[in-house]
Design an enzyme around this catalytic site. Sequence first.
Site, PDB file in Angstrom:
ATOM      1  N   SER A   1       0.797  -1.219   0.000  1.00 34.12           N
ATOM      2  CA  SER A   1       0.000   0.000   0.000  1.00 34.12           C
ATOM      3  C   SER A   1       0.832   1.272   0.000  1.00 34.12           C
ATOM      4  O   SER A   1       0.365   2.319  -0.455  1.00 34.12           O
ATOM      5  CB  SER A   1      -0.928  -0.001   1.217  1.00 34.12           C
ATOM      6  OG  SER A   1      -0.200  -0.210   2.414  1.00 34.12           O
TER       7      SER A   1
ATOM      8  N   HIS B   1      -0.855   5.580   6.929  1.00 31.80           N
ATOM      9  CA  HIS B   1      -0.328   5.594   5.564  1.00 31.80           C
ATOM     10  C   HIS B   1      -0.018   7.030   5.152  1.00 31.80           C
ATOM     11  O   HIS B   1      -0.608   7.979   5.671  1.00 31.80           O
ATOM     12  CB  HIS B   1      -1.333   4.978   4.583  1.00 31.80           C
ATOM     13  CG  HIS B   1      -1.405   3.498   4.642  1.00 31.80           C
ATOM     14  ND1 HIS B   1      -2.174   2.824   5.565  1.00 31.80           N
ATOM     15  CD2 HIS B   1      -0.779   2.538   3.913  1.00 31.80           C
ATOM     16  CE1 HIS B   1      -2.030   1.522   5.398  1.00 31.80           C
ATOM     17  NE2 HIS B   1      -1.175   1.324   4.399  1.00 31.80           N
TER      18      HIS B   1
END
Length: 266
Positions: free
Chosen positions: A41, A248
């Site tokens: 990711s 993230h």
Amino acid sequence: MRLSRFAALTSSLLLAAGAALFGASQATAAADFGYVALGDSYSSGVGAGSYDSASGNCKRTPRAYPALWAAAHSPQTFSFTACSGARTDDVLANQLAPLNSGTDLVSITIGGNDAGFSDVMTTCVLQSESTCVSRVNQAKAYVDSTLPGRLDQVYNAIDSRSPAARVVVLGYPRFYKLNGTCTTGLTEGERAAINGAADHLNAAIAKRAADHGFTFASVAGAFTGHEICSGSAWLHSVNWLNIGESYHPTAAGQSGGYLPVFTSAA
């Protein structure tokens, strides 16, 4: 040492331009330059938004560093197979098809999910400090005992399919600025343990990359001053409305953190 194939492309373009300038009858055509972006990711761009619906659960986005680099440098072929949630076995099973003997540049982030990144953060957010630290230590033990062999499998596969490629292995940022602006949430002890685990993971990845002749590119320095609790974060903290984006990089983290580091290494 693997020399930059992008540098070779640049030289070829300059030669072609020079040939045209001086009236050569046939300008030398630039070599076909192929770039393949693999990984999890952090490479697909989770957290940056504007996901390509065609990528489904992989959540690839034009705001991710591989797509930004490709947009800026216009490789003649660009294959973007990085996928949210990917582990080393997912890379081996689902991402390597675009690699071939003509591939010039490969980027990859991988290893965090193998080490249990998501479960570590869930444990630390929901349970006690002692439980958090214990789970972090368990992940570090996995990094020492099992992850190197799994990384070797991936790196061997890349080298076998694309032996002439420049391979850039990117690391992960530290999540927290210690003694920063955060007044709630995790304890400083938990934050320090998580940062230490990131350093431990990066060291293991860097060692395996170097042993394969690949380039390891650390992003820790680029994210310094932009961690969670910094007041200018390039990382999402826990987001209960979109839990998958938690921890993230934001779009700014991709463009201001990962992209310049990759550009320098490529």
